[in-house]
Enzyme design. Structure first.
Site, short mmCIF file in Angstrom:
data_model
loop_
_atom_site.label_atom_id
_atom_site.label_comp_id
_atom_site.label_asym_id
_atom_site.label_seq_id
_atom_site.Cartn_x
_atom_site.Cartn_y
_atom_site.Cartn_z
CG ASP A 69 -5.81 8.67 5.81
OD1 ASP A 69 -5.85 9.08 6.97
OD2 ASP A 69 -6.12 9.38 4.84
NE ARG A 111 -3.71 8.24 -9.33
CZ ARG A 111 -4.34 7.81 -8.24
NH1 ARG A 111 -3.66 7.41 -7.20
NH2 ARG A 111 -5.66 7.80 -8.19
CG PHE A 170 -4.20 16.44 0.94
CD1 PHE A 170 -5.43 15.86 1.25
CD2 PHE A 170 -3.70 16.27 -0.34
CE1 PHE A 170 -6.14 15.16 0.30
CE2 PHE A 170 -4.40 15.57 -1.30
CZ PHE A 170 -5.63 15.01 -0.98
CD GLU A 204 -3.10 0.54 0.16
OE1 GLU A 204 -2.53 1.32 -0.63
OE2 GLU A 204 -4.33 0.48 0.27
CG ASP A 205 -0.83 4.69 -1.77
OD1 ASP A 205 -1.57 3.94 -1.11
OD2 ASP A 205 -1.26 5.58 -2.52
C1 PRP Z 1 -5.82 5.48 -0.71
C2 PRP Z 1 -4.61 4.61 -0.46
C3 PRP Z 1 -5.14 3.48 0.37
C4 PRP Z 1 -6.27 4.10 1.14
C5 PRP Z 1 -5.84 4.39 2.53
O1 PRP Z 1 -6.51 4.97 -1.81
O2 PRP Z 1 -4.04 4.16 -1.65
O3 PRP Z 1 -5.67 2.43 -0.46
O4 PRP Z 1 -6.59 5.35 0.48
O5 PRP Z 1 -6.87 5.03 3.23
P1 PRP Z 1 -7.58 4.43 4.51
O6 PRP Z 1 -6.50 3.93 5.43
O7 PRP Z 1 -8.30 5.64 5.07
O8 PRP Z 1 -8.52 3.35 4.09
P2 PRP Z 1 -7.64 5.77 -2.61
O9 PRP Z 1 -8.98 5.28 -2.15
O10 PRP Z 1 -7.37 7.24 -2.50
O11 PRP Z 1 -7.46 5.24 -4.09
P3 PRP Z 1 -6.20 5.38 -5.09
O12 PRP Z 1 -5.07 4.55 -4.49
O13 PRP Z 1 -6.71 4.83 -6.36
O14 PRP Z 1 -5.83 6.85 -5.16
#
Ligand code: PRP
Length: 181
Positions: free
Chosen positions: A102, A164, A151, A98-99
């Site tokens: 949050d 990105r 952010f 995961e990136d």
């Molecule tokens: C982001 C990120 C994680 C998630 C983390 O994805 O890549 O998957 O949010 O957030 P959380 O801990 O609050 O669940 P996003 O839904 O923004 O999609 P993306 O990776 O396609 O930008």
């Protein structure tokens, strides 16, 4: 890219050095066996490709799409799989890539989902962790950087699908971004 709305938080050379360390550590922890690296689309794709190349062993690579509604505001975010894996996880060591962690809603859900597929083990590698924002418990075994609740964009992370492709992780001022429109 020079943009006054962006402030570099983690420069590319630091990111890459840390990813090399993580690749070496994970390779030591899983020296043998079938190791599946699962990229959670879209944000993690940059981290996945660099981390996979930093590994000192052969790995499987697979992709999963997730969409989350109500994320970050309540702990009851609804999670939906939009693209499932191609390869069975049965008997495999699984590394969810995961990136960012949050609220933890996405990874908490995914851990439960993938545990049902009878892997040998499951661990999480997250490039960034914002512990202050946590609503659901998540344990990431491998974390690149803990960051404050700001952010961030770049290296896979977006604001409305932009930014990105930045090499660095940057802080974006959302007010400045909105005012610039
Ligand atoms: C982001 C990120 C994680 C998630 C983390 O994805 O890549 O998957 O949010 O957030 P959380 O801990 O609050 O669940 P996003 O839904 O923004 O999609 P993306 O990776 O396609 O930008």
């Amino acid at each position: 890219m020079t943009d006054p709305k962006l402030k570099v938080l983690i420069p590319s050379d630091k990111l890459q050095a840390r990813i090399r360390e993580l690749g070496e550590q994970i390779s030591r922890d899983f020296p043998t066996g079938r190791l599946h690296m699962i990229c959670i689309l879209k944000g993690a794709c940059f981290f996945l490709t660099d981390l996979a190349r930093a590994m000192k062993r052969d790995v499987y690579v697979d992709f999963m799409g997730i969409s989350t509604y109500g994320k970050g505001k309540t702990s009851s975010g609804e999670v939906k799989v939009t693209k499932d894996l191609d390869i069975s996880l049965e008997g495999a060591d699984v590394l969810i890539v995961e990136d960012i962690v949050d609220s933890g809603v996405t990874l908490n859900y995914l851990m439960h989902l993938l545990e049902q597929r009878r892997p040998k083990s499951i661990r999480i590698a997250a490039l960034l962790d914002k512990p202050e924002r946590r609503l659901r418990p998540v344990h990431a075994s491998y974390v690149g950087f803990q960051i404050p609740d700001e952010f961030v964009v770049g290296y896979g992370l977006d604001f409305a699908e932009r930014y990105r492709n930045l090499d660095d992780i940057c802080v974006l001022d959302p007010a400045a971004e909105a005012a610039a429109k």
